[in-house]
Design a protein around this motif. Structure first.
Motif: not given
Length: 302
Positions: A165-174, A179-191
């Motif tokens: 079932y192997s897969t990459t994963l990327h998540v962006l949280l906004v 008023r909050i200008r920061e975002r967080v990005l995390f993931g595993v693999g390409d893309g």
């Protein structure tokens, strides 16, 4: 009163997607075969060639599409990419969650893995939303990385998936609070992530690395301890693009025509309609025939 002339039947038809370069790709620009229930993989048989989604959350406008690549269209194979667009957390700590996954082609059930992991990651992160929100406000990258690792490890444990079932994963949280200008990005693999600033695409970067597009073959479930995280700050006039390598690879090719084409299409300030976004995301480039998933975020002025 003179009769109004009827419009030609094809007046509003866009035709085939645009292509970049002197010649179009060799594959035809439309699906051919598709998986059969009789093949023994019902999930593949019921997976659509195109998944289109969008949302308006406050001043944030989202457009997302996951497309079966030209090679899978030609072979009649299943789309192995997946995406999720949703909100997590309570009203006072609400986050827009955008997730993409790219199933590893050599893994038998990677299409199932990519579908499940984007959703289960969202469930796990919803439980951590208030902690994630506090870490964003504090700009604490270490805490964000720890929360991301915990959530991904929990999602893998919940799913009990193996290497098939192997897969990459990327998540962006906004944050939905402007008023909050920061975002967080995390993931595993390409893309990964690109930011459209002043008409040009700029790559995001993970913690401790100089290039977000990781060329190693890291993928879940075995790389669940290798989650990269990045805290970034964006402004309303910037467009965020989260994508699998089906779109990030042509964005970084030496010939900038593909990148310029999409920059012109998505520079804003207005987000395109769902149908326009789908057509634009289908822009083709020779030698890039993989599945393509792209989610973009526009932010209106205050």
């Amino acid at each position: 009163m003179s009769p109004v002339a009827a419009e030609p039947v094809d007046a509003h038809l866009r035709g085939v997607p645009a292509h970049i370069g002197g010649r179009p790709p060799s594959y035809p620009p439309h699906p051919l075969g598709c998986p059969s229930v009789r093949d023994g993989d019902e999930f593949a048989a019921f997976t659509p060639a195109v998944l289109l989604d969008g949302a308006q959350v406050g001043r944030l406008t989202v457009r997302g599409v996951s497309l079966r690549g030209d090679s899978h269209n030609w072979e009649g194979g299943c789309r192995q990419d997946a995406m999720t667009v949703t909100r997590i957390g309570p009203p006072e700590a609400e986050l827009l969650l955008l997730a993409i996954a790219d199933g590893v082609g050599s893994a038998r059930y990677s299409h199932i893995g990519s579908y499940r992991v984007t959703r289960q990651a969202a469930v796990r992160l919803d439980r951590e939303a208030e902690s994630m929100y506090a870490a964003l406000i504090a700009q604490d990258e270490g805490e964000l990385r720890a929360i991301a690792n915990k959530a991904i490890a929990g999602a893998i444990s919940d799913l009990r998936i193996d290497q098939d079932y192997s897969t990459t994963l990327h998540v962006l949280l906004v944050p939905t609070d402007a008023r909050i200008r920061e975002r967080v990005l995390f993931g595993v693999g390409d893309g990964g992530l690109f930011v459209l600033r002043e008409g040009r695409w700029e790559e995001g970067s993970p913690v401790g690395d100089g290039n977000f597009l990781d060329t190693r073959t890291e993928a879940l479930p075995h790389a669940y301890r290798s989650v990269k995280a990045k805290l970034l700050r964006t402004e309303p006039e910037e467009v965020l693009l989260l994508g699998t390598d089906g779109i990030t690879n042509p964005l970084t090719q030496k010939d900038p025509e593909f990148a310029q084409h999409l920059a012109h299409a998505w520079a804003g300030p207005e987000a395109p309609s769902l149908s326009d976004f789908l057509w634009q995301a289908q822009t083709r480039a020779k030698s890039y025939d993989d599945d393509r998933t792209v989610i973009c975020v526009w932010e209106g002025a205050q």
